[in-house]
Design a protein around this motif. Structure first.
Motif, PDB file in Angstrom:
ATOM      1  N   LEU A 130      16.955  26.813   1.494  1.00 24.30           N
ATOM      2  CA  LEU A 130      17.279  27.025   2.901  1.00 24.30           C
ATOM      3  C   LEU A 130      17.974  28.370   3.076  1.00 24.30           C
ATOM      4  CD1 LEU A 130      18.731  23.498   3.808  1.00 24.30           C
ATOM      5  CD2 LEU A 130      16.440  24.363   4.304  1.00 24.30           C
ATOM      6  N   ASP A 131      17.661  29.030   4.177  1.00 26.24           N
ATOM      7  CA  ASP A 131      18.350  30.282   4.485  1.00 26.24           C
ATOM      8  C   ASP A 131      19.771  29.967   4.939  1.00 26.24           C
ATOM      9  OD1 ASP A 131      16.158  31.876   3.936  1.00 26.24           O
ATOM     10  OD2 ASP A 131      15.354  31.647   5.970  1.00 26.24           O
ATOM     11  N   ILE A 132      20.690  30.818   4.583  1.00 24.51           N
ATOM     12  CA  ILE A 132      22.089  30.655   5.003  1.00 24.51           C
ATOM     13  C   ILE A 132      22.453  31.833   5.881  1.00 24.51           C
ATOM     14  CG2 ILE A 132      24.466  30.319   4.242  1.00 24.51           C
ATOM     15  CD1 ILE A 132      23.440  29.487   1.515  1.00 24.51           C
ATOM     16  N   SER A 133      22.772  31.568   7.131  1.00 22.07           N
ATOM     17  CA  SER A 133      23.170  32.645   8.043  1.00 22.07           C
ATOM     18  C   SER A 133      24.658  32.943   7.943  1.00 22.07           C
ATOM     19  CB  SER A 133      22.811  32.270   9.484  1.00 22.07           C
ATOM     20  OG  SER A 133      23.414  31.039   9.849  1.00 22.07           O
ATOM     21  N   ARG A 134      25.440  31.952   7.464  1.00 18.50           N
ATOM     22  CA  ARG A 134      26.882  32.171   7.317  1.00 18.50           C
ATOM     23  C   ARG A 134      27.428  31.206   6.279  1.00 18.50           C
ATOM     24  NH1 ARG A 134      31.778  30.924   9.545  1.00 18.50           N
ATOM     25  NH2 ARG A 134      30.883  29.090  10.547  1.00 18.50           N
ATOM     26  N   GLU A 135      28.367  31.702   5.426  1.00 18.06           N
ATOM     27  CA  GLU A 135      28.939  30.890   4.370  1.00 18.06           C
ATOM     28  C   GLU A 135      30.434  30.678   4.590  1.00 18.06           C
ATOM     29  OE1 GLU A 135      28.089  32.939   0.738  1.00 18.06           O
ATOM     30  OE2 GLU A 135      26.057  32.138   0.621  1.00 18.06           O
ATOM     31  N   THR A 136      30.896  29.432   4.385  1.00 20.51           N
ATOM     32  CA  THR A 136      32.329  29.138   4.450  1.00 20.51           C
ATOM     33  C   THR A 136      32.733  28.375   3.184  1.00 20.51           C
ATOM     34  OG1 THR A 136      32.245  26.926   5.478  1.00 20.51           O
ATOM     35  CG2 THR A 136      32.037  28.832   6.951  1.00 20.51           C
ATOM     36  N   TYR A 137      34.043  28.271   3.003  1.00 21.94           N
ATOM     37  CA  TYR A 137      34.591  27.538   1.848  1.00 21.94           C
ATOM     38  C   TYR A 137      35.367  26.338   2.356  1.00 21.94           C
ATOM     39  CZ  TYR A 137      37.658  26.392  -2.081  1.00 21.94           C
ATOM     40  OH  TYR A 137      38.341  25.722  -3.070  1.00 21.94           O
ATOM     41  N   PHE A 138      35.172  25.188   1.680  1.00 21.02           N
ATOM     42  CA  PHE A 138      35.930  23.990   2.059  1.00 21.02           C
ATOM     43  C   PHE A 138      36.213  23.156   0.827  1.00 21.02           C
ATOM     44  CE2 PHE A 138      36.176  19.498   3.250  1.00 21.02           C
ATOM     45  CZ  PHE A 138      37.273  19.543   4.116  1.00 21.02           C
ATOM     46  N   ALA A 139      37.431  22.623   0.751  1.00 20.47           N
ATOM     47  CA  ALA A 139      37.791  21.757  -0.378  1.00 20.47           C
ATOM     48  C   ALA A 139      38.805  20.716   0.059  1.00 20.47           C
ATOM     49  CB  ALA A 139      38.367  22.578  -1.528  1.00 20.47           C
ATOM     50  N   ILE A 140      38.766  19.591  -0.619  1.00 20.94           N
ATOM     51  CA  ILE A 140      39.803  18.560  -0.494  1.00 20.94           C
ATOM     52  C   ILE A 140      40.354  18.361  -1.892  1.00 20.94           C
ATOM     53  CG2 ILE A 140      40.358  16.196   0.179  1.00 20.94           C
ATOM     54  CD1 ILE A 140      37.749  16.208   1.835  1.00 20.94           C
ATOM     55  N   LEU A 141      41.660  18.460  -2.048  1.00 22.90           N
ATOM     56  CA  LEU A 141      42.255  18.305  -3.376  1.00 22.90           C
ATOM     57  C   LEU A 141      43.591  17.583  -3.279  1.00 22.90           C
ATOM     58  CD1 LEU A 141      44.657  20.722  -3.577  1.00 22.90           C
ATOM     59  CD2 LEU A 141      42.612  22.125  -3.641  1.00 22.90           C
ATOM     60  N   MET A 142      44.001  17.008  -4.384  1.00 22.90           N
ATOM     61  CA  MET A 142      45.289  16.339  -4.447  1.00 22.90           C
ATOM     62  C   MET A 142      46.384  17.387  -4.627  1.00 22.90           C
ATOM     63  SD  MET A 142      44.642  13.168  -3.998  1.00 22.90           S
ATOM     64  CE  MET A 142      46.196  12.389  -4.406  1.00 22.90           C
ATOM     65  N   ASP A 143      47.425  17.278  -3.824  1.00 25.30           N
ATOM     66  CA  ASP A 143      48.531  18.228  -3.866  1.00 25.30           C
ATOM     67  C   ASP A 143      49.829  17.449  -4.007  1.00 25.30           C
ATOM     68  OD1 ASP A 143      50.544  20.087  -3.419  1.00 25.30           O
ATOM     69  OD2 ASP A 143      49.393  21.189  -1.914  1.00 25.30           O
ATOM     70  N   ARG A 144      50.476  17.601  -5.140  1.00 30.57           N
ATOM     71  CA  ARG A 144      51.683  16.824  -5.416  1.00 30.57           C
ATOM     72  C   ARG A 144      52.789  17.110  -4.401  1.00 30.57           C
ATOM     73  NH1 ARG A 144      53.099  16.900 -11.447  1.00 30.57           N
ATOM     74  NH2 ARG A 144      51.228  15.637 -11.393  1.00 30.57           N
ATOM     75  N   SER A 145      52.905  18.368  -3.958  1.00 28.39           N
ATOM     76  CA  SER A 145      53.981  18.711  -3.029  1.00 28.39           C
ATOM     77  C   SER A 145      53.820  18.007  -1.687  1.00 28.39           C
ATOM     78  CB  SER A 145      54.046  20.225  -2.809  1.00 28.39           C
ATOM     79  OG  SER A 145      52.890  20.681  -2.118  1.00 28.39           O
ATOM     80  N   CYS A 146      52.582  17.618  -1.371  1.00 31.85           N
ATOM     81  CA  CYS A 146      52.316  16.910  -0.115  1.00 31.85           C
ATOM     82  C   CYS A 146      52.165  15.405  -0.331  1.00 31.85           C
ATOM     83  CB  CYS A 146      51.048  17.450   0.537  1.00 31.85           C
ATOM     84  SG  CYS A 146      51.137  19.195   0.969  1.00 31.85           S
ATOM     85  N   ASN A 147      52.319  14.970  -1.583  1.00 29.69           N
ATOM     86  CA  ASN A 147      52.185  13.553  -1.926  1.00 29.69           C
ATOM     87  C   ASN A 147      50.833  12.972  -1.510  1.00 29.69           C
ATOM     88  OD1 ASN A 147      54.792  13.278  -3.089  1.00 29.69           O
ATOM     89  ND2 ASN A 147      55.666  13.207  -1.029  1.00 29.69           N
ATOM     90  N   GLY A 148      49.802  13.765  -1.620  1.00 23.49           N
ATOM     91  CA  GLY A 148      48.493  13.258  -1.257  1.00 23.49           C
ATOM     92  C   GLY A 148      47.477  14.368  -1.118  1.00 23.49           C
TER      93      GLY A 148
END
Length: 431
Positions: free
Chosen positions: A146-164
């Protein structure tokens, strides 16, 4: 980002780095011995995403050239991408021992897919992240390009400082997020997720807007974000990273590539996911060590390191290096130790032809030093140890442990502290 000022072996610990937050998180194993981390092939991650309603490219998996050709025809796509499936990055710039260059190829002709697959399957692909001889390719993924007209970055990760969990995103996708955080930190956006409420609509829409999606695409991107969080929970992930989360010219939001890290302590309830684990690309010694709940990483020196705890292992490696020696491995016994584990650890260490001396460095807190001592004496006798052995024990039941070693009559060199142990191990090599 330098995590530890002087420790050259810090990369051996599992670290989640979040430069956008200016911190790092050390992922620890709670109430479980260390084990090999689950690492899935690209097509396996895409399958999990697909099952959770996440938008991915249409794809098929093939084990033979004829299957790859049939898959390309079934896709009936304008353009097809063929990807070699190995557990290493840099596939696009890799080289096969068949002479084919590149583990990722684009074509509009299905017939070419079969020809390319014939030069991939059964051959070794070498990239910057593989061993020198490369890794044999047993599977290819045939996907719609597929052609990509625009690229972004996204992640979900565990962060101890936020307790979740935390969402991290940037409109600058398709490149290393560390580079974005260093050069344009204002383009890194963060949303803390309430573990009890999950991702709220306003959070998902706000993140989608920050990623640069507009109009109907903003709602579509928000929906994908929520589905990715559902996947994150469903598979007990510690991280779901999508780079890029792309926008197509036809107005679709698609997850083009993803990396999923899993909580290994959740294996008991993620049987189907962990059954996907392909051990054929793993180092045989690491695989054998994992059977005994040992964490083993081979290095290029000649002094074997046998310790309990990752931090102590790094310190041991460093102090050997400081005194002019070179560690042959990183072997972590962990906390729930049994005599059989000690014995199996010695089997692994003595099987390495590079090992010219063994340094045992145990700091017994929850580990009973006497159990270690009994395991050492059993291993020395039954394996007929031929290389010098230096032992430093400290902590729980250490006096009994030292008595066991002394009365064994075995040629074991005792050390009073870590510095003394390293000096004696290095000296034993130089004799």
């Amino acid at each position: 980002m330098q995590l530890f000022s002087n420790n050259k072996y810090c990369s051996l610990i599992r670290v989640t780095v979040d430069n956008s937050l200016g911190q790092f998180n050390l992922t620890q194993q709670h109430n479980a011995a260390p084990r090999r981390w689950l690492n899935l092939q690209e097509y396996q991650s895409k399958k999990l995403m697909q099952e959770s309603g996440v938008a991915v490219q249409r794809f098929y998996v093939a084990d033979t050239a004829s299957e790859a050709l049939d898959a390309a025809k079934r896709l009936n796509a304008k353009e097809i991408v063929l990807k070699a499936q190995i557990l290493a990055g840099g596939r696009g710039k890799g080289v096969f021992d068949s002479g084919l260059k590149g583990g990722v190829h684009l074509t509009k002709d299905p017939a070419v897919v079969g020809e390319l697959a014939n030069k991939m399957l059964g051959y070794n692909l070498t990239t910057k992240q593989t061993p020198k001889d490369g890794v044999k390719v047993k599977t290819v993924m045939v996907a719609e390009a597929l052609d990509i007209s625009r690229e972004t970055y996204f992640a979900i990760l565990m962060d101890r400082s936020c307790n979740g969990p935390v969402m991290v995103g940037s409109p600058q996708g398709g490149m290393d997020i560390e580079e974005v955080a260093a050069s344009t930190p204002e383009l890194i956006f963060k949303e803390v997720i309430d573990i009890f409420q999950g991702v709220q609509d306003d959070q998902a829409l706000r993140m989608a807007a920050n990623l640069g999606f507009k109009g109907p695409l903003q709602r579509q991107a928000a929906d994908q974000i929520k589905r990715l969080y559902d996947l994150f929970l469903k598979v007990d992930a510690t991280q779901v990273e999508v780079n890029p989360l792309g926008e197509t010219p036809e107005g679709q939001v698609v997850c083009f590539d993803a990396k999923i890290n899993f909580d290994d302590n959740a294996e008991f309830r993620q049987k189907a996911v962990f059954a996907m684990d392909d051990m054929t690309e793993s180092d045989p010694t690491e695989t054998e060590a994992a059977k005994w709940d040992l964490k083993y990483i081979g290095l290029d020196g000649n002094i074997a390191c046998f310790v309990n705890g990752a931090g102590l292992a790094m310190a041991t490696c460093d102090i050997i290096d400081l005194h002019g020696g070179k560690p042959a491995n990183f072997l972590d016994l962990g906390g729930g130790v049994k005599e059989r584990q000690v014995y199996e650890a010695f089997k692994l260490l003595t099987a390495d032809p590079k090992v010219e001396a063994i340094l045992v460095n145990i700091f017994g807190g929850i580990v009973n030093c006497a159990i270690i001592a009994n395991g050492i004496t059993k291993a020395c006798r039954e394996l007929e140890l031929k290389v010098p052995l230096v032992v430093r024990l400290e902590g729980t039941n250490v006096h009994e442990a030292k008595r066991i070693l002394t009365e064994s009559g075995l040629p074991i060199t005792a050390a009073e502290n870590l510095d003394d142990a390293a000096k004696k191990a290095v000296a034993a090599i130089k004799k």
